[in-house]
Design a protein around this motif. Structure first.
Motif, PDB file in Angstrom:
ATOM      1  N   THR A 175     -49.377 -36.238 -54.780  1.00 20.96           N
ATOM      2  CA  THR A 175     -47.980 -35.955 -55.104  1.00 20.96           C
ATOM      3  C   THR A 175     -47.917 -34.440 -55.294  1.00 20.96           C
ATOM      4  OG1 THR A 175     -48.682 -36.731 -57.284  1.00 20.96           O
ATOM      5  CG2 THR A 175     -47.186 -38.132 -56.071  1.00 20.96           C
ATOM      6  N   GLN A 176     -47.830 -33.751 -54.155  1.00 23.20           N
ATOM      7  CA  GLN A 176     -48.095 -32.307 -54.164  1.00 23.20           C
ATOM      8  C   GLN A 176     -47.053 -31.488 -54.902  1.00 23.20           C
ATOM      9  OE1 GLN A 176     -47.251 -34.014 -51.451  1.00 23.20           O
ATOM     10  NE2 GLN A 176     -45.490 -33.035 -50.505  1.00 23.20           N
ATOM     11  N   ARG A 177     -45.882 -32.105 -55.159  1.00 17.71           N
ATOM     12  CA  ARG A 177     -44.854 -31.358 -55.888  1.00 17.71           C
ATOM     13  C   ARG A 177     -45.373 -30.917 -57.265  1.00 17.71           C
ATOM     14  NH1 ARG A 177     -42.791 -34.417 -52.242  1.00 17.71           N
ATOM     15  NH2 ARG A 177     -40.703 -34.246 -51.364  1.00 17.71           N
ATOM     16  N   ILE A 248     -39.595 -40.122 -57.058  1.00 21.90           N
ATOM     17  CA  ILE A 248     -39.681 -40.882 -58.307  1.00 21.90           C
ATOM     18  C   ILE A 248     -40.649 -40.182 -59.254  1.00 21.90           C
ATOM     19  CG2 ILE A 248     -40.553 -43.043 -59.290  1.00 21.90           C
ATOM     20  CD1 ILE A 248     -39.400 -44.481 -56.805  1.00 21.90           C
ATOM     21  N   ASP A 249     -41.743 -39.687 -58.692  1.00 19.09           N
ATOM     22  CA  ASP A 249     -42.724 -38.989 -59.520  1.00 19.09           C
ATOM     23  C   ASP A 249     -42.106 -37.748 -60.163  1.00 19.09           C
ATOM     24  OD1 ASP A 249     -45.507 -38.544 -60.439  1.00 19.09           O
ATOM     25  OD2 ASP A 249     -45.387 -36.772 -59.147  1.00 19.09           O
ATOM     26  N   GLU A 390     -48.682 -44.677 -62.759  1.00 13.33           N
ATOM     27  CA  GLU A 390     -47.393 -44.955 -63.410  1.00 13.33           C
ATOM     28  C   GLU A 390     -46.231 -44.717 -62.455  1.00 13.33           C
ATOM     29  OE1 GLU A 390     -47.293 -42.624 -66.976  1.00 13.33           O
ATOM     30  OE2 GLU A 390     -48.627 -43.984 -68.073  1.00 13.33           O
ATOM     31  N   SER A 391     -46.318 -43.662 -61.681  1.00 11.41           N
ATOM     32  CA  SER A 391     -45.236 -43.405 -60.728  1.00 11.41           C
ATOM     33  C   SER A 391     -45.226 -44.459 -59.621  1.00 11.41           C
ATOM     34  CB  SER A 391     -45.354 -41.999 -60.138  1.00 11.41           C
ATOM     35  OG  SER A 391     -45.078 -41.037 -61.134  1.00 11.41           O
ATOM     36  N   THR A 392     -46.400 -44.854 -59.178  1.00  9.21           N
ATOM     37  CA  THR A 392     -46.474 -45.922 -58.180  1.00  9.21           C
ATOM     38  C   THR A 392     -45.901 -47.215 -58.758  1.00  9.21           C
ATOM     39  OG1 THR A 392     -48.469 -44.925 -57.229  1.00  9.21           O
ATOM     40  CG2 THR A 392     -48.022 -47.220 -56.670  1.00  9.21           C
ATOM     41  N   LEU A 393     -46.250 -47.480 -60.007  1.00  7.69           N
ATOM     42  CA  LEU A 393     -45.758 -48.712 -60.644  1.00  7.69           C
ATOM     43  C   LEU A 393     -44.241 -48.645 -60.862  1.00  7.69           C
ATOM     44  CD1 LEU A 393     -46.604 -51.462 -61.726  1.00  7.69           C
ATOM     45  CD2 LEU A 393     -47.076 -50.398 -63.938  1.00  7.69           C
ATOM     46  N   THR A 394     -43.712 -47.454 -61.065  1.00  3.68           N
ATOM     47  CA  THR A 394     -42.259 -47.305 -61.168  1.00  3.68           C
ATOM     48  C   THR A 394     -41.603 -47.730 -59.853  1.00  3.68           C
ATOM     49  OG1 THR A 394     -42.577 -45.435 -62.674  1.00  3.68           O
ATOM     50  CG2 THR A 394     -40.391 -45.706 -61.705  1.00  3.68           C
ATOM     51  N   ALA A 395     -42.155 -47.266 -58.747  1.00  6.56           N
ATOM     52  CA  ALA A 395     -41.612 -47.628 -57.430  1.00  6.56           C
ATOM     53  C   ALA A 395     -41.751 -49.131 -57.193  1.00  6.56           C
ATOM     54  CB  ALA A 395     -42.338 -46.847 -56.336  1.00  6.56           C
ATOM     55  N   ILE A 396     -42.902 -49.675 -57.544  1.00  2.00           N
ATOM     56  CA  ILE A 396     -43.129 -51.110 -57.352  1.00  2.00           C
ATOM     57  C   ILE A 396     -42.198 -51.903 -58.270  1.00  2.00           C
ATOM     58  CG2 ILE A 396     -44.824 -52.962 -57.723  1.00  2.00           C
ATOM     59  CD1 ILE A 396     -46.972 -50.926 -56.737  1.00  2.00           C
ATOM     60  N   GLY A 397     -42.002 -51.410 -59.489  1.00  3.07           N
ATOM     61  CA  GLY A 397     -41.076 -52.066 -60.412  1.00  3.07           C
ATOM     62  C   GLY A 397     -39.662 -52.102 -59.853  1.00  3.07           C
ATOM     63  N   ALA A 398     -39.248 -51.018 -59.223  1.00  8.14           N
ATOM     64  CA  ALA A 398     -37.907 -50.986 -58.622  1.00  8.14           C
ATOM     65  C   ALA A 398     -37.824 -51.980 -57.467  1.00  8.14           C
ATOM     66  CB  ALA A 398     -37.584 -49.576 -58.134  1.00  8.14           C
ATOM     67  N   ARG A 399     -38.887 -52.051 -56.695  1.00  5.07           N
ATOM     68  CA  ARG A 399     -38.917 -53.020 -55.596  1.00  5.07           C
ATOM     69  C   ARG A 399     -38.827 -54.440 -56.150  1.00  5.07           C
ATOM     70  NH1 ARG A 399     -44.416 -52.956 -53.252  1.00  5.07           N
ATOM     71  NH2 ARG A 399     -44.712 -54.914 -54.390  1.00  5.07           N
ATOM     72  N   ILE A 400     -39.560 -54.724 -57.203  1.00  6.75           N
ATOM     73  CA  ILE A 400     -39.521 -56.061 -57.800  1.00  6.75           C
ATOM     74  C   ILE A 400     -38.121 -56.344 -58.357  1.00  6.75           C
ATOM     75  CG2 ILE A 400     -40.429 -57.531 -59.641  1.00  6.75           C
ATOM     76  CD1 ILE A 400     -43.109 -56.036 -59.367  1.00  6.75           C
TER      77      ILE A 400
END
Lengths: 446, 431
Positions: A175-177, A248-249, A390-400
């Motif tokens: 997450t290069q930002r 999201i990150d 955590e950021s990946t899980l945020t994206a997955i949480g939104a998908r769920i």
């Protein structure tokens, strides 16, 4: 911000003089091998993997590529050929025949070679087990984002990240930002209150689409799926996870942690009607079904093409996440709203303390490697594992949230969800393809 | 701006005096027995389904001196309940797609309730104003920009004629909302920097096609599920919440719109061509961006609400402000579905007719823009949409119940053509 020295050029200039000292520190942290080189093994020889290798070699002149691994032999061989012809880097490529690995267990073989640092850029589905194997073998890791496609994968990375910390190993994520000087300086100001309390925000990644790959004659059905990984949720995590995670990150960075609660809607309105994709899916279907097109739809992928999510952060701020692929207006970026100003999350903010980054910026995709290597040398290895999980899980949480139509809380994701989409290592070795139905927006919460 | 002036009761209630001597009003019992005089409100109901029936009863309950005296609907069977409830004689019950015209031609009616499917609203409103009737109309008030223009013109004409128009966005008449909005507008939460509104729910009724029904009859009976009739659920329902956010912005309008949406769960043919979810971003002046989310999927998490965030606090828009000027509404609460009629009729009788026509047209326009942005996945400006978009879903004047009309295709991005839109050069994201 002249105080921000470009660490890339600094490292390069001092490379010769500092080589011995560097090796010594590296040796303490990783394996004591008495070499002045940073031996790097590459896992995942696709587009991003090749990019990450070049970025890493550019970041530090001590980097030497010594091993390559990929699911596919063709990718490994093509990558070595390409590297050995690269005028800029060929002197630092030394991949022996017995340091080329392929197959579903290639990450285990790679972890057992003498590399100091592994770069991971395969499809995100397998990152948890890859990272765990690497950390257990004492390797530092640069891992591309996202780091999982399901809840179980995120937790495995969190576990591996804890282990890495105990062992003094570095983990930096792609997450290069987080490594761009302008954003680092901006976020520091935001966290110090330059735009007041954060009360809202938006982040976007809406694009036109992505490749859809056909099969090669030698591919098994599972291999074809893995080659066309973007289109299967268990392999890519869907676009919100694979791509939009960057933005999201950044939102999570602004709020210094993940949201407490997620509500979302979404669906697949365009991909099932994309003609060229359909034609490819039918060809693939025929190849694996004795020439019959019947049931071609499952070969057309199961990912959605849009998700619209609201993140509610612990302080009550509600932020928009807007992602997808289709013809239409494209967008990419972030914005955060405070009580005293707003920011583009990139290089400036408004308000009574309005500010703009005037320093020299860097290529974050190079800087992230420079920062990782510098941190290893300093004996204080960066560990971004928990954060990118955590950021990946945020994206997955939104998908769920979108797939189930339910409100998803962070507590539920961390403590109750049993979601696990990826086959076990044994199942993968057995080679059976895996298809999930397209999510309905009414699915059960698992 | 149309100049406002006060009107005499005689002007406002034209028709009632003339009719008083000639009509036999049966029974006239009921809770609001009223000495008939020049300020009787004599109401014709256009659209006698669930909401029309509800509105008729709300209207009668709201004020003394209100009578339901005529009915119109496309279907006789839909009219039975109101006909019985208010003992409306046969010769004042009009059936058919053009029944509203016959009803509005009655001289003794001085107000109409418009509660047919929204696709019909613009032309029915125009006719009501042409015939000099005060109007209560359900939301939304159109399903396309062409219809919005008809409504805005009719609202202007109503202003010139001194006729009242109130719309069924009842939150505008709900004390908790009214008092909260006053405070927002007085600066209680500072400058607005963010807002969210939602209508997430399960499913609604569906009327499956019966043997012998023409396309048009079935679609009108099952009107929720066809864009040309309902405007899709973002327009049909979520307009309530979008209207509240507009209200918070003192009816400043979003300058630009970008949305997504789809039809993921509710895909059967009985559900026509509408979507089951939308997510829209509205860009208000000053680049204030707001969330709008709506969903109709059985069994999913519900949320029908609004929230507005300012530099000094935030509010649920209906009775609670948190922040520097925390406040809670403790005043009386009335049924807003009745209150909107109370306010309307009082305004008529006071000679200060309310005219909500333009305002509800603008909120409806926001919902329509959201829908079209989601259908096309294009971002566009309000100015473009109102002035240049040629989308016209208004029913033809000669439409008949027996007509054929295939169900319009479900919108697919890349295939759906937004009339008048010239594709911009795509702005691509970076890796």
């Amino acid at each position: 911000m002249s105080s921000h020295v470009n660490k890339v050029s600094g490292t390069n200039a001092g490379a010769v003089a500092g080589a011995a000292a560097t090796a010594a520190v590296l040796g303490q942290i990783a394996h004591a091998r008495g070499s002045d080189r940073i031996k790097v093994g590459m896992l995942g020889c696709g587009g991003r993997g090749n990019g990450a290798m070049r970025n890493c070699m550019e970041a530090d002149s001590a980097v030497e590529i010594i091993a390559l691994a990929d699911l596919f032999e063709t990718q490994v061989r093509a990558t070595r050929d390409r590297l050995e012809k690269n005028e800029q880097f060929k002197d630092r490529v030394n991949v022996a025949d017995d340091h080329m690995f392929w197959g579903f267990d290639c990450h285990e073989k790679l972890a057992n070679c003498e590399a100091d640092l592994l770069l991971m850029a395969t499809t995100p589905a397998f990152r948890g087990r890859q990272l765990m194997a690497a950390v257990k073998a004492g390797k530092h890791v640069f891992t591309e984002k996202p780091i999982a496609t399901d809840v179980a994968g995120c937790k495995e990375v969190m576990e591996a990240s804890r282990l890495a910390k105990q062992k003094g190993l570095g983990i930096v994520a792609g997450t290069q930002r987080r490594h761009e000087f302008s954003r680092v300086a901006l976020m520091k100001r935001i966290h110090e209150g330059a735009i007041g309390e954060l009360v809202g925000g938006q982040c976007y990644w809406y694009g036109g689409g992505i490749w859809f790959r056909g099969r090669e004659p030698w591919m098994s059905e599972l291999q074809w799926q893995c080659r066309n990984w973007y289109h299967f949720t268990w392999l890519s995590g869907d676009q919100i996870c694979e791509q939009h995670i960057h933005n999201i990150d950044v939102m999570n960075w602004c709020f210094d942690g993940p949201p407490a609660k997620i509500t979302a809607v979404g669906g697949r309105q365009w991909r099932s009607h994309n003609e060229s994709q359909i034609n490819t899916a039918k060809e693939v279907c025929k190849a694996y079904n004795n020439g019959s097109e019947e049931g071609w739809e499952k070969y057309n992928g199961d990912i959605w093409d849009h998700i619209y999510a609201e993140f509610e952060y612990p302080n009550g701020a509600r932020c928009l996440s807007f992602s997808g692929h289709s013809p239409g207006t494209g967008r990419n970026g972030e914005k955060v709203v405070g009580t005293k100003g707003v920011s583009d999350c990139s290089r400036s903010h408004t308000g009574p303390n309005a500010w703009r980054f005037e320093g020299k910026n860097v290529n974050g995709q190079v800087q992230e490697h420079a920062d990782l290597i510098a941190s290893i040398r300093s004996g204080k290895p960066l560990n971004e594992g928990q954060r990118v999980a955590e950021s990946t899980l945020t994206a997955i949480g939104a998908r769920i949230a979108a797939c189930t139509g339910q409100v998803i809380t962070w507590d539920w994701l961390m403590n109750e969800s049993k979601q696990s989409l990826v086959p076990t290592q044994a199942e993968l070795m057995a080679g059976k393809p895996l298809y999930h139905p397209i999510a309905t927006g009414h699915d059960e919460k698992v | 701006m149309v100049k406002r002036r006060n009107w005499t009761r005689r002007e406002l209630l034209r028709g009632s005096a003339a009719a008083a001597g000639t009509l036999v009003i049966s029974g006239a019992a009921g809770p609001l027995a009223f000495a008939r005089g020049s300020d009787e409100i004599r109401v014709g109901v256009v659209g006698c389904g669930g909401r029309g029936s509800g509105a008729a009863h709300n209207c009668v309950e709201s004020s003394p001196g209100v009578k339901i005296v005529a009915l119109a609907d496309a279907f006789a069977d839909r009219m039975k309940k109101l006909k019985t409830d208010f003992e409306v004689p046969d010769d004042r019950c009009f059936v058919g797609i053009d029944a509203y015209k016959k009803l509005m031609a009655l001289d003794d009616i001085n107000m109409v309730i418009l509660a047919t499917p929204p696709g019909f609203r613009p032309k029915q409103l125009a006719e009501a104003i042409r015939q000099g009737k005060n109007v209560f109309m359900e939301k939304p008030v159109a399903v396309c920009p062409a219809g919005i223009k008809v409504v805005i013109e009719a609202a202007e004409l109503a202003g010139q004629k001194g006729l009242a128009i109130v719309a069924g966005t009842q939150r505008r008449h709900q004390h908790e909302y009214v008092e909260t909005m006053k405070r927002i507008h007085d600066g209680a939460i500072g400058d607005i920097v963010s807002a969210q509104c939602y209508w997430n729910m399960g499913g609604l009724w569906v009327s499956k096609r019966q043997a012998g029904q023409s396309d048009i009859e079935w679609q009108i009976r099952n009107w929720l599920y066809f864009t040309w009739l309902s405007g899709d659920h973002i327009c049909e329902q979520h307009v309530h919440n979008i209207d509240v956010v507009n209200w918070a912005f003192q009816d400043a309008q979003p300058e630009s719109i970008h949305g997504i949406g789809g039809r993921q769960w509710r895909t059967g043919p009985e559900y026509g061509n509408i979507f089951d979810h939308f997510g829209i971003e509205f860009f208000y002046p000053g680049d204030v961006r707001t969330i709008s989310m709506c969903r109709q999927i059985e069994g999913t998490a519900g949320n029908v609400s609004e929230r507005v965030v300012g530099t000094k606090g935030f509010t649920d828009c209906h009775g609670t402000i948190m922040g520097e000027n925390s406040w809670r509404y403790r005043g009386p609460r009335t049924n807003p579905y009745v209150q909107e009629h109370t306010d309307l009729i009082k305004s008529i009788r006071d000679g200060k007719p309310l005219n909500e026509g333009k305002r509800i047209a603008e909120s409806t326009l926001c919902a329509i823009m959201g829908r079209e942005s989601a259908y096309s996945r294009q971002q566009f400006t309000r100015s473009w949409f109102l002035n240049r978009c040629t989308l016209d879903l208004l029913p033809a004047d000669d439409m008949k119940l027996s007509d054929s009309r295939p169900v319009a295709a479900v919108a697919i991005p890349g295939q759906y053509q937004l009339p008048g839109f010239v594709r911009e050069t795509r702005r691509r994201g970076r890796g």
